[in-house]
Design a protein around this motif. Structure first.
Motif, PDB file in Angstrom:
ATOM      1  N   LEU A 163      60.293  83.744  95.086  1.00  0.00           N
ATOM      2  CA  LEU A 163      59.905  84.914  95.891  1.00  0.00           C
ATOM      3  C   LEU A 163      58.437  84.732  96.287  1.00  0.00           C
ATOM      4  N   PRO A 164      58.183  83.899  97.302  1.00  0.00           N
ATOM      5  CA  PRO A 164      56.802  83.580  97.672  1.00  0.00           C
ATOM      6  C   PRO A 164      56.003  84.844  98.010  1.00  0.00           C
ATOM      7  N   GLY A 165      54.759  84.854  97.595  1.00  0.00           N
ATOM      8  CA  GLY A 165      53.900  86.008  97.862  1.00  0.00           C
ATOM      9  C   GLY A 165      53.819  86.962  96.692  1.00  0.00           C
ATOM     10  N   ALA A 166      54.629  86.720  95.652  1.00  0.00           N
ATOM     11  CA  ALA A 166      54.615  87.618  94.487  1.00  0.00           C
ATOM     12  C   ALA A 166      53.283  87.498  93.753  1.00  0.00           C
ATOM     13  N   GLN A 167      52.633  88.625  93.558  1.00  0.00           N
ATOM     14  CA  GLN A 167      51.350  88.634  92.860  1.00  0.00           C
ATOM     15  C   GLN A 167      51.516  89.087  91.413  1.00  0.00           C
ATOM     16  N   ARG A 168      52.557  89.873  91.197  1.00  0.00           N
ATOM     17  CA  ARG A 168      52.764  90.418  89.859  1.00  0.00           C
ATOM     18  C   ARG A 168      54.264  90.417  89.560  1.00  0.00           C
ATOM     19  N   VAL A 169      54.573  90.083  88.328  1.00  0.00           N
ATOM     20  CA  VAL A 169      55.995  90.021  87.934  1.00  0.00           C
ATOM     21  C   VAL A 169      56.198  90.875  86.696  1.00  0.00           C
ATOM     22  N   GLU A 170      57.176  91.751  86.781  1.00  0.00           N
ATOM     23  CA  GLU A 170      57.515  92.576  85.622  1.00  0.00           C
ATOM     24  C   GLU A 170      58.930  92.245  85.164  1.00  0.00           C
ATOM     25  N   ALA A 171      59.075  92.128  83.853  1.00  0.00           N
ATOM     26  CA  ALA A 171      60.404  91.833  83.315  1.00  0.00           C
ATOM     27  C   ALA A 171      61.052  93.107  82.807  1.00  0.00           C
ATOM     28  N   ARG A 172      62.311  93.267  83.149  1.00  0.00           N
ATOM     29  CA  ARG A 172      63.095  94.377  82.592  1.00  0.00           C
ATOM     30  C   ARG A 172      64.437  93.797  82.183  1.00  0.00           C
ATOM     31  N   GLY A 173      64.555  93.573  80.897  1.00  0.00           N
ATOM     32  CA  GLY A 173      65.741  92.856  80.429  1.00  0.00           C
ATOM     33  C   GLY A 173      65.693  91.433  80.952  1.00  0.00           C
ATOM     34  N   GLU A 174      66.766  91.039  81.561  1.00  0.00           N
ATOM     35  CA  GLU A 174      66.844  89.671  82.085  1.00  0.00           C
ATOM     36  C   GLU A 174      66.442  89.590  83.549  1.00  0.00           C
ATOM     37  N   VAL A 175      66.091  90.737  84.129  1.00  0.00           N
ATOM     38  CA  VAL A 175      65.772  90.759  85.562  1.00  0.00           C
ATOM     39  C   VAL A 175      64.273  90.934  85.753  1.00  0.00           C
ATOM     40  N   PHE A 176      63.725  90.139  86.653  1.00  0.00           N
ATOM     41  CA  PHE A 176      62.290  90.204  86.952  1.00  0.00           C
ATOM     42  C   PHE A 176      62.096  90.867  88.303  1.00  0.00           C
ATOM     43  N   THR A 177      61.140  91.785  88.366  1.00  0.00           N
ATOM     44  CA  THR A 177      60.795  92.415  89.640  1.00  0.00           C
ATOM     45  C   THR A 177      59.465  91.835  90.101  1.00  0.00           C
ATOM     46  N   ALA A 178      59.452  91.376  91.358  1.00  0.00           N
ATOM     47  CA  ALA A 178      58.242  90.751  91.903  1.00  0.00           C
ATOM     48  C   ALA A 178      57.573  91.721  92.863  1.00  0.00           C
ATOM     49  N   TYR A 179      56.257  91.871  92.727  1.00  0.00           N
ATOM     50  CA  TYR A 179      55.491  92.777  93.585  1.00  0.00           C
ATOM     51  C   TYR A 179      54.511  91.962  94.428  1.00  0.00           C
ATOM     52  N   GLY A 180      54.294  92.423  95.665  1.00  0.00           N
ATOM     53  CA  GLY A 180      53.342  91.761  96.553  1.00  0.00           C
ATOM     54  C   GLY A 180      51.931  92.277  96.300  1.00  0.00           C
ATOM     55  N   ALA A 181      50.986  91.803  97.130  1.00  0.00           N
ATOM     56  CA  ALA A 181      49.579  92.172  96.956  1.00  0.00           C
ATOM     57  C   ALA A 181      49.377  93.670  97.146  1.00  0.00           C
ATOM     58  N   ASP A 182      50.198  94.272  98.022  1.00  0.00           N
ATOM     59  CA  ASP A 182      50.048  95.698  98.278  1.00  0.00           C
ATOM     60  C   ASP A 182      50.858  96.555  97.306  1.00  0.00           C
ATOM     61  N   GLN A 231      54.073  96.498  96.855  1.00  0.00           N
ATOM     62  CA  GLN A 231      55.459  96.716  97.269  1.00  0.00           C
ATOM     63  C   GLN A 231      56.399  95.718  96.589  1.00  0.00           C
ATOM     64  N   VAL A 232      57.609  96.168  96.400  1.00  0.00           N
ATOM     65  CA  VAL A 232      58.589  95.268  95.775  1.00  0.00           C
ATOM     66  C   VAL A 232      58.983  94.172  96.764  1.00  0.00           C
ATOM     67  N   LEU A 233      58.753  92.933  96.349  1.00  0.00           N
ATOM     68  CA  LEU A 233      59.145  91.799  97.200  1.00  0.00           C
ATOM     69  C   LEU A 233      60.592  91.387  96.967  1.00  0.00           C
ATOM     70  N   GLY A 234      61.021  91.602  95.737  1.00  0.00           N
ATOM     71  CA  GLY A 234      62.398  91.218  95.423  1.00  0.00           C
ATOM     72  C   GLY A 234      62.605  91.137  93.934  1.00  0.00           C
ATOM     73  N   TYR A 235      63.751  90.601  93.562  1.00  0.00           N
ATOM     74  CA  TYR A 235      64.132  90.509  92.148  1.00  0.00           C
ATOM     75  C   TYR A 235      64.569  89.069  91.853  1.00  0.00           C
ATOM     76  N   ALA A 236      64.438  88.727  90.594  1.00  0.00           N
ATOM     77  CA  ALA A 236      64.852  87.367  90.205  1.00  0.00           C
ATOM     78  C   ALA A 236      65.537  87.411  88.846  1.00  0.00           C
ATOM     79  N   ALA A 237      66.438  86.494  88.648  1.00  0.00           N
ATOM     80  CA  ALA A 237      67.111  86.344  87.352  1.00  0.00           C
ATOM     81  C   ALA A 237      67.561  84.897  87.203  1.00  0.00           C
TER      82      ALA A 237
END
Lengths: 399, 50
Positions: free
Chosen positions: A54-73, A75-81
């Protein structure tokens, strides 16, 4: 034809002896150490890899096995697992990035322990690209939704399965992944037919009938299990079993039938039907034996020493496969070289030497080198010893 | 050359080849294990590690 069933069965009987407890304990210790080494040295952390998919992700939060990626602003860029699935020789572990609309945005192969040749086919055909921009968590039919890769079907299916499982995790963390549909086809039907045929062979008393049935089984196995499917029992299957790389049973029923069917029969009945009537490479060797009128050559004092060769080769291959968690690479047998016509110089050399020797000596690979036969023989000896002790009979009578 | 000697040579040569095959298969375990390939829209492929 001098290659009679009786001579083979008698030769097979000569392989049996008492279980060498000291050597068995050393082998078990080596395999346990290799397993532990592999366990402590595999699997890298996933979170730092999320920006890769998920290019552009500045911050990653883990919730269980799913990661939420946030951009510089913010905003949610997407999810990863991440998820893995087992192909022919080992698992393929990958990370899937999905955009907020639910489309697959990126995939990273984190680790793969697949048989090198099969994985190279996926990479060369750029197979993984076919999953990009597809909805996450939806089952994929190879050959329809995504192009399949002939010659590496099980590896391709492993990738598809891992992408699907990762997508399922993202779709709903709480949702259990939907099991893939049960698949029964030519491999499973052929294997069950060969197994039943082998059982029936034991009941045929007429020598000519036994000979005809046995050759029918061997040639069928050579054609379908060998040249069509290229899925014989190999030491890689045992390495996968011990490493815990078990594929989903619904779409890998063949793997379970082959491994548990043959091992289960050995443990229940104390007989190895695979090597004598189902092994496609054994069939090939017997075909070459016809060309040169080969006979079993097992001189007792020499064979007593040389029978340790396949046993220790099996331990070495299993230990390497477990230590590096690469079960597929443990398979040194020339089966794949012959049935896929694809290998490097040394596997080809081994195959040519074995086939040439097969014209003089009956099944030279089986008796002097095969790790699969060594493992199955070990299980027979173990069963015999355990049963003997259980029945409180002296060891001599259990021979 | 007698039969025993022939079998010994056969086994020795084959074991030597098997050891080479295993060494080749496992020599590059890191690059094989940590594949690192990344596939991104629109079909950009990066390669890291192996």
């Amino acid at each position: 034809m001098t290659t009679s069933l009786n001579s083979i069965e008698q030769s097979g009987a000569r392989r049996s002896s008492r279980l060498p407890w000291l050597e068995s304990l050393i082998a078990v210790f080596i395999l346990l150490a290799a397993w532990l080494y592999g366990f402590l040295n595999t699997r890298s952390p996933v979170a730092p890899l999320v920006p890769n998919v998920l290019p552009g992700a500045q911050r990653v939060e883990a919730r269980g096995e799913v990661f939420t990626a946030y951009g510089a602003d913010g905003q949610v860029l997407g999810y990863a697992a991440a998820a893995d699935a087992t192909g022919y020789g080992g698992p393929i572990y990958l990370l899937v990035g999905v955009d907020p609309a639910g489309q697959i945005a990126g995939i990273q192969i984190i680790e793969q322990r697949e048989t090198p040749g099969f994985y190279a086919l996926l990479r060369d055909r750029r197979f993984v690209e076919g999953f990009l921009d597809r909805p996450a968590g939806q089952p994929v039919t190879l050959g329809e939704d995504v192009d399949s890769v002939s010659g590496a079907t099980l590896s391709a299916e492993a990738v598809a399965q891992a992408v699907y499982l990762a997508g399922q995790k993202i779709q709903s963390e709480a949702l259990e992944p939907t099991p893939p549909p049960l698949r029964i086809g030519l491999p499973e039907i052929t294997l069950v037919a060969l197994f039943l045929g082998s059982l029936a062979l034991a009941r045929v008393r007429q020598p000519r009938g036994r000979k005809i049935l046995r050759w029918a089984l061997l040639l069928t196995s050579m054609a379908i299990i060998g040249f069509v499917l290229n899925q014989p029992l190999t030491i890689a299957n045992f390495a996968s079993l011990l490493a815990g790389y078990w594929p989903t049973w619904q779409d890998h029923l063949y793997w379970y039938l082959l491994l548990f069917g043959m091992v289960g029969y050995v443990l229940l009945a104390g007989k190895n039907i695979y090597c004598h009537t189902i092994c496609p490479f054994g069939a090939v060797q017997e075909c070459f034996a016809l060309l040169g009128d080969a006979k079993p050559v097992l001189p007792p004092p020499l064979y007593k020493r040389l029978k340790w060769v396949p046993r220790w080769l099996a331990v070495l291959a299993l230990a390497l496969g477990l230590a590096f968690r690469m079960p597929g690479a443990a398979s040194f047998e020339p089966f794949g070289t012959l049935f896929s016509f694809s290998a490097g110089f040394f596997p080809w050399m081994l195959l040519v030497i074995v086939l040439f020797a097969s014209m003089i000596i009956l099944r030279p690979f089986c008796y002097y080198l095969c790790p699969v036969g060594a493992v199955l023989d070990f299980l027979i000896l173990l069963r015999k010893q355990v049963k003997g002790r259980w029945n409180k009979k002296p060891l001599a009578s259990a021979k | 050359m007698n039969v025993r000697r022939s079998i010994q040579i056969f086994v020795f040569v084959c074991v030597f080849l098997v050891l080479i095959i295993l060494a080749e298969a496992f020599q590059d375990t890191d690059s094989g294990a940590l594949s690192g390939e990344i596939y991104l829209r629109p079909y950009i492929v990066e390669s890291r590690g192996g």
